[in-house]
Enzyme design. Structure first.
Site, PDB file in Angstrom:
ATOM      1  N   ILE A  95       0.882  -1.176   0.000  1.00 61.69           N
ATOM      2  CA  ILE A  95       0.000   0.000   0.000  1.00 61.69           C
ATOM      3  C   ILE A  95       0.915   1.220   0.000  1.00 61.69           C
ATOM      4  O   ILE A  95       1.669   1.420   0.952  1.00 61.69           O
ATOM      5  CB  ILE A  95      -0.874   0.076   1.271  1.00 61.69           C
ATOM      6  CG1 ILE A  95      -1.422  -1.300   1.666  1.00 61.69           C
ATOM      7  CG2 ILE A  95      -2.000   1.080   1.107  1.00 61.69           C
ATOM      8  CD1 ILE A  95      -1.814  -1.387   3.128  1.00 61.69           C
ATOM      9  N   HIS A  96       0.863   2.018  -1.075  1.00 64.12           N
ATOM     10  CA  HIS A  96       1.728   3.198  -1.058  1.00 64.12           C
ATOM     11  C   HIS A  96       1.121   4.430  -1.714  1.00 64.12           C
ATOM     12  O   HIS A  96       1.585   5.541  -1.486  1.00 64.12           O
ATOM     13  CB  HIS A  96       3.079   2.884  -1.714  1.00 64.12           C
ATOM     14  CG  HIS A  96       3.058   2.983  -3.218  1.00 64.12           C
ATOM     15  ND1 HIS A  96       2.599   1.965  -4.003  1.00 64.12           N
ATOM     16  CD2 HIS A  96       3.413   3.984  -4.053  1.00 64.12           C
ATOM     17  CE1 HIS A  96       2.680   2.335  -5.269  1.00 64.12           C
ATOM     18  NE2 HIS A  96       3.160   3.549  -5.338  1.00 64.12           N
ATOM     19  N   ARG A  97       0.070   4.262  -2.508  1.00 67.96           N
ATOM     20  CA  ARG A  97      -0.475   5.432  -3.216  1.00 67.96           C
ATOM     21  C   ARG A  97      -1.167   6.386  -2.249  1.00 67.96           C
ATOM     22  O   ARG A  97      -1.886   5.962  -1.350  1.00 67.96           O
ATOM     23  CB  ARG A  97      -1.444   4.995  -4.306  1.00 67.96           C
ATOM     24  CG  ARG A  97      -0.736   4.402  -5.508  1.00 67.96           C
ATOM     25  CD  ARG A  97      -1.627   4.437  -6.741  1.00 67.96           C
ATOM     26  NE  ARG A  97      -0.914   3.863  -7.877  1.00 67.96           N
ATOM     27  CZ  ARG A  97      -0.261   4.573  -8.787  1.00 67.96           C
ATOM     28  NH1 ARG A  97      -0.234   5.885  -8.701  1.00 67.96           N
ATOM     29  NH2 ARG A  97       0.349   3.980  -9.781  1.00 67.96           N
ATOM     30  N   ASP A 105      -1.581  -1.569  -4.671  1.00 64.75           N
ATOM     31  CA  ASP A 105      -2.050  -0.382  -5.394  1.00 64.75           C
ATOM     32  C   ASP A 105      -0.944   0.144  -6.301  1.00 64.75           C
ATOM     33  O   ASP A 105      -1.047   1.231  -6.853  1.00 64.75           O
ATOM     34  CB  ASP A 105      -2.560   0.707  -4.439  1.00 64.75           C
ATOM     35  CG  ASP A 105      -1.521   1.168  -3.423  1.00 64.75           C
ATOM     36  OD1 ASP A 105      -0.345   0.749  -3.529  1.00 64.75           O
ATOM     37  OD2 ASP A 105      -1.880   1.941  -2.509  1.00 64.75           O
TER      38      ASP A 105
END
Length: 361
Positions: A209-211, A282
């Site tokens: 998860i990074h966006r 993501d």
């Protein structure tokens, strides 16, 4: 300005260097000189001299050290300094990759000096203009002279936008990420110790998860964590998580039940992808890497640039919804698919690019 027969490559993010390494090897093989400029966009202490030597990546001739600024300030500073490098080096063309601020700044600096722009990974669209990456890729495509598209869908996007009527050449070359993944896998098997360190076999889910649309939206982030917690009760979930996102979770009072680890290097990530049972992410790049290694993927966004993965059933869009994420997992965890299909060039994209550049230059 009088040009030298050299390509100036502008890079700014770690994944861009990995992709460019695959292309640089082929440029050398075809005798095409290249000068690499690192804008410094992703300031990463792991991107030391060791990073370049381990990854067999040519060290940048210029490091502009531009980072930790807002989008406008960062892009403007890069534009100014890349312009100075172009004026000094007088390249025949400037090559950029993907959709970062470095991509747009490199392309703008070049076109304003009447230097041709080569865009690798052209034509990709999420059709979500709220994403800074979408703005960057659309503007970069429009001012490029040579557009290297990874997929048929990317070519179709450009044609739908009227590029047949522009002074630009469109080439479907395949995806250089596939070249890099195949090239580095053997080295990853030799050097990575992450599977032993985490005591992993091949019965785990890899998630990232990074966006910003997920990490900076409390509702989206909570939904994703809830979904992953539920999955972890059935199959172990391993999540490399940025310290900033960990801090947000602490502030929100959310405790992940799954295995959280620090961000990992490229070799470790290749081993995690190639040995997991399912990928949930993501990230655009990870969606493709899952396919390269025959893994199904669940995308934690409402849309993807890699529509062919969804169309062929390798990828499922779940968005940031806990129930949808769990149902997608239930559907995909034991799904069987034939991954023996050429969607991205089968590892020959970089060679295709070098061959085309040899003719073009």
């Amino acid at each position: 300005m009088g040009s030298k027969k050299v390509i100036l490559t502008v890079l700014g993010a770690r994944p861009q260097f990995v992709k460019a390494a695959a292309v640089s090897r082929q440029l050398q093989a075809f005798g095409i000189p290249e000068i690499i400029v690192h804008t410094g966009q992703h300031f990463d202490q792991n991107m030391s001299d060791v990073f370049f030597s381990e990854m067999s990546i040519p060290a940048p001739a210029y490091n502009l050290n531009i980072n930790s600024l807002n989008h406008g300030a960062m892009t403007g500073r890069m534009l100014e300094q890349v312009e100075e490098v172009i004026l000094k080096e007088k390249p025949l063309a400037v090559m950029v990759y993907g959709d970062t601020n470095s991509t747009l700044a490199g392309a703008l600096a070049a076109v304003k000096l009447h230097v041709r722009v080569i865009h690798v990974e052209a034509g990709l669209r999420s059709f979500n203009m709220a994403m800074p990456e979408e703005v960057n890729r659309i503007l970069t495509d429009r001012i490029s002279s040579l557009l290297f598209c990874p997929t048929d869908a990317a070519v179709a996007n450009l044609k739908a936008e009227g590029f047949d009527g522009f002074k630009a050449q469109i080439v479907k070359c395949g995806d250089v990420m596939q070249d890099a993944a195949y090239f580095y896998l053997d080295k990853a098997k030799r050097e990575s110790k992450i599977l032993n360190e985490l005591k992993l076999s091949n019965d785990f889910v890899l998630a990232t998860i990074h966006r910003q649309e997920n990490t900076d939206d409390p509702s989206n982030l909570k939904n994703i964590i809830d979904g992953l917690n539920r999955i972890n009760r059935e199959t172990r979930v391993v999540v490399p998580l940025h310290p900033r996102t960990r801090k947000i979770l602490e502030q929100m009072g959310i405790s992940p039940e799954f295995t959280v680890i620090n961000p990992v290097g490229y070799f470790d990530m290749l081993m995690l992808i190639s040995n997991c049972k399912l990928v949930m992410t993501d990230s655009g790049g990870l969606q493709k890497e899952a396919f390269f290694f025959g893994k199904h993927c669940i995308t934690l966004r409402e849309q993807t640039e890699w529509v062919e993965l969804v169309e062929h059933g390798f990828n499922r869009l779940a968005g940031p919804n806990a129930d949808t994420i769990y149902h997608a997992y239930s559907e995909m965890i034991n799904k069987k698919s034939n991954f023996d299909i050429d969607l991205y060039g089968n590892g020959k994209a970089s060679q295709n690019i070098a061959e085309q550049l040899k003719l073009w230059l």
